[in-house]
Structures are given as C-alpha cells and as structure tokens.
Enzyme design. Sequence first.
Site, short mmCIF file in Angstrom:
data_model
loop_
_atom_site.label_atom_id
_atom_site.label_comp_id
_atom_site.label_asym_id
_atom_site.label_seq_id
_atom_site.Cartn_x
_atom_site.Cartn_y
_atom_site.Cartn_z
N ASN A 90 -33.16 56.80 50.57
CA ASN A 90 -32.62 55.44 50.60
C ASN A 90 -31.83 55.08 49.34
OD1 ASN A 90 -33.81 54.36 53.15
ND2 ASN A 90 -35.71 54.92 52.10
N SER A 115 -32.31 48.60 38.06
CA SER A 115 -33.61 47.95 37.85
C SER A 115 -34.14 48.13 36.44
CB SER A 115 -34.62 48.54 38.83
OG SER A 115 -35.94 48.16 38.49
N TYR A 152 -38.99 55.68 41.36
CA TYR A 152 -38.04 54.63 41.75
C TYR A 152 -37.05 54.38 40.60
CZ TYR A 152 -36.62 49.68 42.05
OH TYR A 152 -35.90 48.51 42.03
N LYS A 156 -32.87 54.77 40.27
CA LYS A 156 -31.93 53.76 39.78
C LYS A 156 -31.06 54.34 38.66
CE LYS A 156 -32.83 50.58 42.62
NZ LYS A 156 -31.80 50.10 43.55
N1 LIG Z 1 -36.25 41.81 43.65
C1 LIG Z 1 -36.24 42.24 42.38
O1 LIG Z 1 -36.83 41.59 41.48
C2 LIG Z 1 -35.50 43.47 42.00
C3 LIG Z 1 -34.70 44.17 42.89
N2 LIG Z 1 -33.99 45.26 42.48
C4 LIG Z 1 -33.13 45.99 43.41
O2 LIG Z 1 -32.35 45.09 44.15
C5 LIG Z 1 -32.15 45.60 45.46
C6 LIG Z 1 -32.62 44.58 46.48
O3 LIG Z 1 -34.00 44.36 46.27
P1 LIG Z 1 -34.80 43.24 47.09
O4 LIG Z 1 -33.86 42.29 47.71
O5 LIG Z 1 -35.86 42.76 46.20
O6 LIG Z 1 -35.48 44.14 48.19
P2 LIG Z 1 -35.79 43.75 49.72
O7 LIG Z 1 -36.71 44.80 50.23
O8 LIG Z 1 -36.16 42.33 49.82
O9 LIG Z 1 -34.36 43.95 50.39
C7 LIG Z 1 -33.79 45.21 50.58
C8 LIG Z 1 -32.96 45.14 51.82
O10 LIG Z 1 -32.31 46.41 51.98
C9 LIG Z 1 -32.51 46.84 53.30
N3 LIG Z 1 -32.56 48.30 53.26
C10 LIG Z 1 -33.49 49.08 52.68
N4 LIG Z 1 -33.20 50.36 52.84
C11 LIG Z 1 -32.05 50.41 53.54
C12 LIG Z 1 -31.25 51.46 54.02
N5 LIG Z 1 -31.57 52.74 53.83
N6 LIG Z 1 -30.12 51.15 54.69
C13 LIG Z 1 -29.79 49.87 54.92
N7 LIG Z 1 -30.52 48.83 54.51
C14 LIG Z 1 -31.63 49.09 53.81
C15 LIG Z 1 -33.81 46.23 53.79
O11 LIG Z 1 -33.82 46.10 55.22
C16 LIG Z 1 -33.80 44.88 53.08
O12 LIG Z 1 -33.19 43.87 53.84
C17 LIG Z 1 -32.91 46.91 45.54
O13 LIG Z 1 -32.01 47.97 45.33
C18 LIG Z 1 -33.90 46.81 44.41
O14 LIG Z 1 -34.23 48.11 43.93
C19 LIG Z 1 -34.04 45.71 41.19
C20 LIG Z 1 -34.83 45.09 40.29
C21 LIG Z 1 -35.63 43.91 40.59
O1 LIG Z 2 -37.19 46.88 40.38
C1 LIG Z 2 -38.02 46.05 40.69
O2 LIG Z 2 -38.62 45.35 39.72
C2 LIG Z 2 -39.33 44.13 40.01
C3 LIG Z 2 -40.21 43.82 38.82
O3 LIG Z 2 -41.08 44.91 38.58
P1 LIG Z 2 -42.66 44.72 38.43
O4 LIG Z 2 -43.15 46.10 38.13
O5 LIG Z 2 -42.87 43.77 37.30
O6 LIG Z 2 -43.14 44.12 39.73
C4 LIG Z 2 -40.13 44.28 41.29
O7 LIG Z 2 -40.80 43.07 41.58
C5 LIG Z 2 -39.16 44.65 42.39
O8 LIG Z 2 -39.85 44.79 43.62
C6 LIG Z 2 -38.51 45.96 42.06
O9 LIG Z 2 -37.51 46.24 43.02
#
Ligand SMILES: NC(=O)C1=CN([C@@H]2O[C@H](COP(=O)(O)OP(=O)(O)OC[C@H]3O[C@@H](n4cnc5c(N)ncnc54)[C@H](O)[C@@H]3O)[C@@H](O)[C@H]2O)C=CC1
Ligand SMILES: O=C1O[C@H](COP(=O)(O)O)[C@@H](O)[C@H](O)[C@H]1O
Length: 267
Positions: A90, A115, A152, A156
């Site tokens: 992914n 991340s 993970y 990234k």
């Molecule tokens: N939420 C956070 O605090 C953080 C998020 N990130 C990064 O930001 C991005 C988004 O994270 P979130 O919105 O929190 O995650 P999330 O799980 O809420 O959203 C991810 C979305 O991507 C879609 N998805 C996953 N794998 C897929 C694939 N192979 N093909 C197409 N769609 C796919 C899922 O259906 C989902 O809608 C990720 O890359 C995550 O690693 C990084 C650091 C912190």
């Molecule tokens: O990259 C990500 O980081 C956030 C924050 O990390 P955490 O270890 O403090 O939870 C995480 O919530 C998120 O799911 C992840 O995609």
Amino acid sequence: MDEPVLLTGAGGRVGRAILAGIGEAYDWRLLDREPVAADALPDGVTDDDVFVADVTDDAGVREAVEGVGAVVHLAGDPRPNAPWDSVLANNIDGTQTMFEAAVDAGVDRFVFASSNHAVGAYETDDRTPHMYRKDDEFRLDGSELPRPSNLYGVSKAAGETLGRYYHDTHDLTVACVRIGNLTKGHPPKEYERGQAMWLSHRDCAHLFDRCLAADYGYEIVYGISDNDRKYYSIERAREVLGYDPQDNSAEYTFGGEPREEVEPDSA
Ligand SMILES: NC(=O)C1=CN([C@@H]2O[C@H](COP(=O)(O)OP(=O)(O)OC[C@H]3O[C@@H](n4cnc5c(N)ncnc54)[C@H](O)[C@@H]3O)[C@@H](O)[C@H]2O)C=CC1
Ligand SMILES: O=C1O[C@H](COP(=O)(O)O)[C@@H](O)[C@H](O)[C@H]1O
C-alpha cells in the site's frame, strides 16, 4: 491552479480535513479504494470525479491521473504497527505507482503524506519525555536523515526518497509533509508526544493548500500546528511554503478542554 488536483485517500481523516478546509479552492478529482461518503464531497464534485481504485492498480491510477496538474497522495496504510506486507504494497508500491503515473501524465507537482514515524527513532530514551515539553530546545528541521520507529516509518522514508528521485529525474515539484498527529477539534488528550506534534484540521488544510500553491522544488517539511510544545521546526514550512498555522495545543488543557472555557481568567 487551473487543472484538477487528484487527492488519493480522500475518504480518510486527512483527506476529509483537507476537503473540509479547501474543498472549494480547487477542482478536485478524488481516489480511494473505498467509496467516498457523499457528505465529504465538496460542491461541484460529481461521480465522474470520484475514482474507486487501489493505488497499486496501475490502470486505475493512470485513468485517475490523466489531465491533472497536481497530486496530493495520502492513500496508504496509516497504522504505525502495520506489517511489512501491507506497507510494502500500500505505501511503497502504491506510492511508486502514483509517482510513475504522475510523471507519465505530465503532472507538475506531487504532495506526499509522510509521517512523524519516518523520524520517530530520534525520540531516544535520553531525550524523552523532556523533548516533548515547552522549554526543551531539541528540534528536527527536515534536513536530518530518516530514522524510522517502525516498518510503517520505513515506508514513509521510502516515499520521501521516491519523491527525491522523481524530482531529480523528471523535474517534478515534490513536497513531503511529515504529518504529526491530526485530531479534530482538540489536541490528543493526555498525551505529551501527541500534543507536541498536534496538527489541527484547519492548519492541515492550510498547509496542503500552501504545498499546492507555493514555488519550490523538493521539500521535506513538518506538518504540525504552532504548538508551544514542539520538537519539529516549522520554520522551513513558513519560509518556503508560507505556512502560517493558527492553532497551538497550549490553548487546551492536558485533557483537551479549551483553556478559555475552563480557565476564563487566563486569557
Ligand atoms: N492521521 C494522522 O495523524 C497521520 C496520517 N499520516 C498519513 O496520512 C495519510 C492519510 O492518513 P489518514 O487519513 O489518517 O488515514 P485513513 O486510514 O483515515 O485514510 C486513508 C485512506 O486511504 C485509503 N486507502 C488505503 N490504502 C489504499 C490503497 N491501497 N489504495 C487506495 N486507497 C487506499 C483508505 O480507504 C482511506 O480512505 C496516510 O498516508 C498516513 O500514513 C501521517 C502522519 C499522521
Ligand atoms: O503516522 C501516523 O502518526 C500518527 C501519530 O502517531 P502516534 O504513534 O502518536 O499515534 C498516528 O495517529 C497516525 O495513525 C499515523 O498514520
């Protein structure tokens, strides 16, 4: 930007924060492997603009990316404890598929959701927990080498390196945003590390807006709000992108309540 912007992972937490904040500012095309909820769609986005596809599906990705000017690539497995087979498919293969399709389609700019976990191993036992506190001066600024805290985070760091490669070989403008911890409405509750790397929804949308609008080549920036507690510098994002965050986890109690409500005299 005159051409559409493709947002992958549009139905997730970060995607929804971006669309809620700057949904009206761009002509969006959305991609997610799950259908995107109707209430997340900005005005003007129709079924024709929504692609249900996996980012490892080369044909599906190429159809979605045709004719877009920029890609914001969020899709992937966001779990810090995600197993290797998942992040390999992914996050690493999916990101390479997106970059390759983007350059083949003549896309100008690519914004990649990296991340904090790409650099999580800088949080050594001798630095923590004081590095999470207001008076500590330790800062990562984006120029340091990756130091992932899990597989993970390795995925990234790989995405950032793919970005460097496609920038150098195809002149693609690339921003890698090392996102901290996005939560809606308030910082992570009773979690020092989370409060130090909190990214509010409005600052998230604004930062990705700047990544789409500013003039740069290849950048790694930290995606956090202007928290008093911080161990990530946001100076590069300010200088190069014009990032001007509005939120600060210090405006909330450790339990996540707005200070002005529970301590009205402190304002
Ligand atoms: N939420 C956070 O605090 C953080 C998020 N990130 C990064 O930001 C991005 C988004 O994270 P979130 O919105 O929190 O995650 P999330 O799980 O809420 O959203 C991810 C979305 O991507 C879609 N998805 C996953 N794998 C897929 C694939 N192979 N093909 C197409 N769609 C796919 C899922 O259906 C989902 O809608 C990720 O890359 C995550 O690693 C990084 C650091 C912190
Ligand atoms: O990259 C990500 O980081 C956030 C924050 O990390 P955490 O270890 O403090 O939870 C995480 O919530 C998120 O799911 C992840 O995609």
